[in-house]
Motif scaffolding. Structure first.
Motif, PDB file in Angstrom:
ATOM      1  N   THR A 130       6.476  10.713  32.191  1.00 58.22           N
ATOM      2  CA  THR A 130       6.702  12.156  32.126  1.00 58.22           C
ATOM      3  C   THR A 130       6.811  12.741  33.525  1.00 58.22           C
ATOM      4  O   THR A 130       7.696  13.562  33.810  1.00 58.22           O
ATOM      5  N   ARG A 131       5.928  12.313  34.422  1.00 53.47           N
ATOM      6  CA  ARG A 131       5.984  12.793  35.807  1.00 53.47           C
ATOM      7  C   ARG A 131       7.268  12.342  36.497  1.00 53.47           C
ATOM      8  O   ARG A 131       7.921  13.135  37.198  1.00 53.47           O
ATOM      9  N   ASP A 132       7.659  11.089  36.287  1.00 50.83           N
ATOM     10  CA  ASP A 132       8.883  10.582  36.922  1.00 50.83           C
ATOM     11  C   ASP A 132      10.116  11.338  36.424  1.00 50.83           C
ATOM     12  O   ASP A 132      11.007  11.679  37.212  1.00 50.83           O
ATOM     13  N   ARG A 133      10.164  11.581  35.119  1.00 46.72           N
ATOM     14  CA  ARG A 133      11.307  12.321  34.572  1.00 46.72           C
ATOM     15  C   ARG A 133      11.316  13.755  35.081  1.00 46.72           C
ATOM     16  O   ARG A 133      12.379  14.298  35.446  1.00 46.72           O
ATOM     17  N   LEU A 134      10.137  14.396  35.149  1.00 44.28           N
ATOM     18  CA  LEU A 134      10.054  15.770  35.638  1.00 44.28           C
ATOM     19  C   LEU A 134      10.483  15.850  37.099  1.00 44.28           C
ATOM     20  O   LEU A 134      11.186  16.785  37.502  1.00 44.28           O
ATOM     21  N   THR A 135      10.085  14.874  37.891  1.00 43.03           N
ATOM     22  CA  THR A 135      10.511  14.828  39.295  1.00 43.03           C
ATOM     23  C   THR A 135      12.020  14.684  39.403  1.00 43.03           C
ATOM     24  O   THR A 135      12.663  15.333  40.231  1.00 43.03           O
ATOM     25  N   GLU A 136      12.596  13.846  38.530  1.00 45.84           N
ATOM     26  CA  GLU A 136      14.045  13.657  38.530  1.00 45.84           C
ATOM     27  C   GLU A 136      14.766  14.950  38.144  1.00 45.84           C
ATOM     28  O   GLU A 136      15.763  15.332  38.775  1.00 45.84           O
ATOM     29  N   VAL A 137      14.255  15.654  37.135  1.00 45.89           N
ATOM     30  CA  VAL A 137      14.854  16.928  36.732  1.00 45.89           C
ATOM     31  C   VAL A 137      14.768  17.941  37.877  1.00 45.89           C
ATOM     32  O   VAL A 137      15.720  18.676  38.146  1.00 45.89           O
ATOM     33  N   GLY A 138      13.624  17.962  38.571  1.00 41.24           N
ATOM     34  CA  GLY A 138      13.470  18.864  39.711  1.00 41.24           C
ATOM     35  C   GLY A 138      14.476  18.575  40.812  1.00 41.24           C
ATOM     36  O   GLY A 138      15.048  19.506  41.405  1.00 41.24           O
ATOM     37  N   LYS A 139      14.718  17.303  41.090  1.00 37.96           N
ATOM     38  CA  LYS A 139      15.707  16.933  42.105  1.00 37.96           C
ATOM     39  C   LYS A 139      17.107  17.348  41.678  1.00 37.96           C
ATOM     40  O   LYS A 139      17.926  17.777  42.506  1.00 37.96           O
ATOM     41  N   ASN A 140      17.405  17.224  40.380  1.00 38.64           N
ATOM     42  CA  ASN A 140      18.709  17.663  39.880  1.00 38.64           C
ATOM     43  C   ASN A 140      18.897  19.163  40.072  1.00 38.64           C
ATOM     44  O   ASN A 140      19.983  19.630  40.422  1.00 38.64           O
ATOM     45  N   ILE A 141      17.825  19.922  39.847  1.00 40.91           N
ATOM     46  CA  ILE A 141      17.896  21.375  40.044  1.00 40.91           C
ATOM     47  C   ILE A 141      18.140  21.697  41.515  1.00 40.91           C
ATOM     48  O   ILE A 141      18.923  22.585  41.854  1.00 40.91           O
ATOM     49  N   ASP A 142      17.455  20.956  42.404  1.00 40.71           N
ATOM     50  CA  ASP A 142      17.646  21.186  43.843  1.00 40.71           C
ATOM     51  C   ASP A 142      19.090  20.930  44.263  1.00 40.71           C
ATOM     52  O   ASP A 142      19.636  21.630  45.127  1.00 40.71           O
ATOM     53  N   LYS A 143      19.722  19.942  43.635  1.00 42.11           N
ATOM     54  CA  LYS A 143      21.078  19.561  44.032  1.00 42.11           C
ATOM     55  C   LYS A 143      22.151  20.422  43.374  1.00 42.11           C
ATOM     56  O   LYS A 143      23.128  20.817  44.022  1.00 42.11           O
ATOM     57  N   THR A 144      21.991  20.695  42.076  1.00 40.96           N
ATOM     58  CA  THR A 144      23.084  21.313  41.322  1.00 40.96           C
ATOM     59  C   THR A 144      22.705  22.624  40.650  1.00 40.96           C
ATOM     60  O   THR A 144      23.567  23.281  40.068  1.00 40.96           O
ATOM     61  N   GLY A 145      21.423  23.001  40.693  1.00 38.27           N
ATOM     62  CA  GLY A 145      20.993  24.221  40.026  1.00 38.27           C
ATOM     63  C   GLY A 145      20.604  23.968  38.578  1.00 38.27           C
ATOM     64  O   GLY A 145      20.730  22.855  38.052  1.00 38.27           O
ATOM     65  N   ASN A 146      20.139  25.032  37.909  1.00 40.13           N
ATOM     66  CA  ASN A 146      19.722  24.914  36.511  1.00 40.13           C
ATOM     67  C   ASN A 146      20.911  24.623  35.609  1.00 40.13           C
ATOM     68  O   ASN A 146      22.047  24.967  35.911  1.00 40.13           O
TER      69      ASN A 146
END
Length: 431
Positions: free
Chosen positions: A328-344
């Motif tokens: 869950t933490r790894d997936r959440l970190t990955e989602v956060g990185k996606n937001i940093d790169k491409t936005g919501n």
């Protein structure tokens, strides 16, 4: 002045970088759904004091609990010494609290004893992990990074405590010489035994003392900024995590308001539905979980106590509650990185279920709550498993054949068995 300017610059940079990364973590946690954990504030406060501050759940394993208590106490109390180092670094003073006299001697002596306790505890933890290789520190989820992460922190703490004691030993020796600004202050019950290992040259001693002073404080700044990337974020998150932990009876599942409205409307046509947010049944990805579930994931210490008592894991099934939290933490970190790169709104085609956590894992769970009872900081892996199951059943109509048969029997016969209600008491007639 150059040293002071450099110290202030390092301090500001360290705090700014930590704040930047901490804000990202908090942003990620806020991706979760709302959950009301503001009820019973007094009980929540007592839970935090007992579980996080008092570490009561740690003592089910007394030996590691005692060692962890030494590290915990050392971490909290030695920060008073860090306060003095910060003031000295900013204002160019030396042992600014030395004027406290006897009290200062007691404090420094206590810090040294605790530093030795931390040093020994961390060394024993390294032995337990790397030489004794305790079973609960292994598993499919314990890849090279989680193992290295634990070792890095333990080694860092040993180095920091060593620098602190060597710094004090050199300082005490310079005090005895009456050299420069090294005023007579402090008691050194541990570092006094290191003084004979140091040179007699005042110049060399000053270099050693200053070198250890800088190593100690820069190491603390580095440790601070390592936390957001490490399982050791629990140092900070353990307190809010226990405060906002679930106070309901173990095993009591939450109902979805939208489903409750449908059932009540079917039973009573005059029922007025309560307001309910439209949304997905259960959880497919991390943003479908509550913010409490996501905070749990960041708080996980990877200690393995949950997995070591899980009956499914003990019988060889694929489920590991620790892996649920780490995934869950790894997936959440990955989602956060996606937001940093491409936005919501970016969809990378992945999800928590299937990509990270398999169907076999979630259906191996017996819902016994052994993992939540064992966790020393009240993390609840079962809550995440339950939401993933809800999604599989209510959104996809995918569940094991045995469960489908049971639910079909309940719908048709009012019981989990295949017999009709009319035949339910046939066993009594035979007797």
């Amino acid at each position: 002045m150059i040293a002071q300017i450099l110290f202030i610059a390092l301090c500001l940079a360290a705090v700014a970088l930590f704040s930047y990364n901490a804000k990202k973590v908090i942003r990620n946690i806020r991706l979760g759904k709302a959950a009301d954990r503001t009820d019973q504030p007094q009980k929540r406060l007592m839970t935090m004091l007992k579980v996080a501050f008092g570490q009561t759940k740690m003592f089910f394993r007394p030996i590691p609990a005692f060692l962890h208590l030494l590290v915990y106490a050392g971490f909290v109390i030695i920060n008073l010494e860090v306060l003095e180092i910060m003031i000295d670094g900013i204002f160019g003073t030396h042992r600014i609290f030395g004027g406290l006299g006897a009290l200062y001697n007691v404090l420094i002596g206590s810090f040294e004893i605790l530093a030795l306790g931390v040093w020994v505890s961390c060394a024993l933890f390294l032995v337990r992990r790397n030489i004794l290789k305790l079973k609960r520190f292994s598993g499919v989820e314990m890849t090279s990074w989680p193992k290295s992460d634990a070792n890095y922190i333990l080694i860092t703490e040993i180095l920091l405590m060593s620098a602190f004691l060597i710094m004090n030993a050199a300082d005490a020796k310079l005090q005895a010489m009456g050299y420069g600004h090294y005023i007579s202050a402090g008691a050194f019950p541990v570092s006094q035994f290191l003084q004979n290992l140091l040179p007699d040259s005042a110049t060399a001693l000053v270099m050693i003392e200053r070198g250890c002073w800088w190593f100690h404080i820069v190491g603390i700044f580095a440790f601070l900024n390592y936390l957001p990337y490490s399982k050791h974020f629990h140092i900070l998150f353990a307190f809010p995590n226990t405060y906002f932990s679930n106070l309901e009876p173990k095993g009591e599942f939450s109902n979805m308001k939208s489903v409750t409205n449908e059932v009540k409307a079917m039973l009573d046509p005059s029922f007025t539905p309560e307001p309910a947010e439209p949304g997905r049944f259960g959880a497919k990805d991390v943003n479908d979980l509550s913010w409490v579930n996501l905070m749990n994931a960041y708080t996980c210490t990877e200690c393995g106590r949950c997995t070591s008592v899980c009956p499914a894991n003990l019988t060889g099934k694929l489920l590991s509650p620790r892996k649920i939290m780490m995934d869950t933490r790894d997936r959440l970190t990955e989602v956060g990185k996606n937001i940093d790169k491409t936005g919501n709104g970016f969809d990378d085609g992945k999800s928590l279920i299937d990509t990270y956590i398999s169907r076999e894992e979630i259906w191996a769970c017996t819902s016994c709550n052994a993992c939540t009872n064992a966790c020393p900081i009240n993390i609840d892996p079962l809550a995440i498993i339950t939401e993933l199951r809800r999604y599989a059943v209510m959104e996809e109509s995918q569940s094991p054949a045995s469960l489908n048969a049971m639910m079909g029997n309940i719908e048709n016969n009012g019981a989990p068995w295949k017999y009709s209600p009319a035949d339910r008491f046939n066993w009594a007639k035979e007797n």
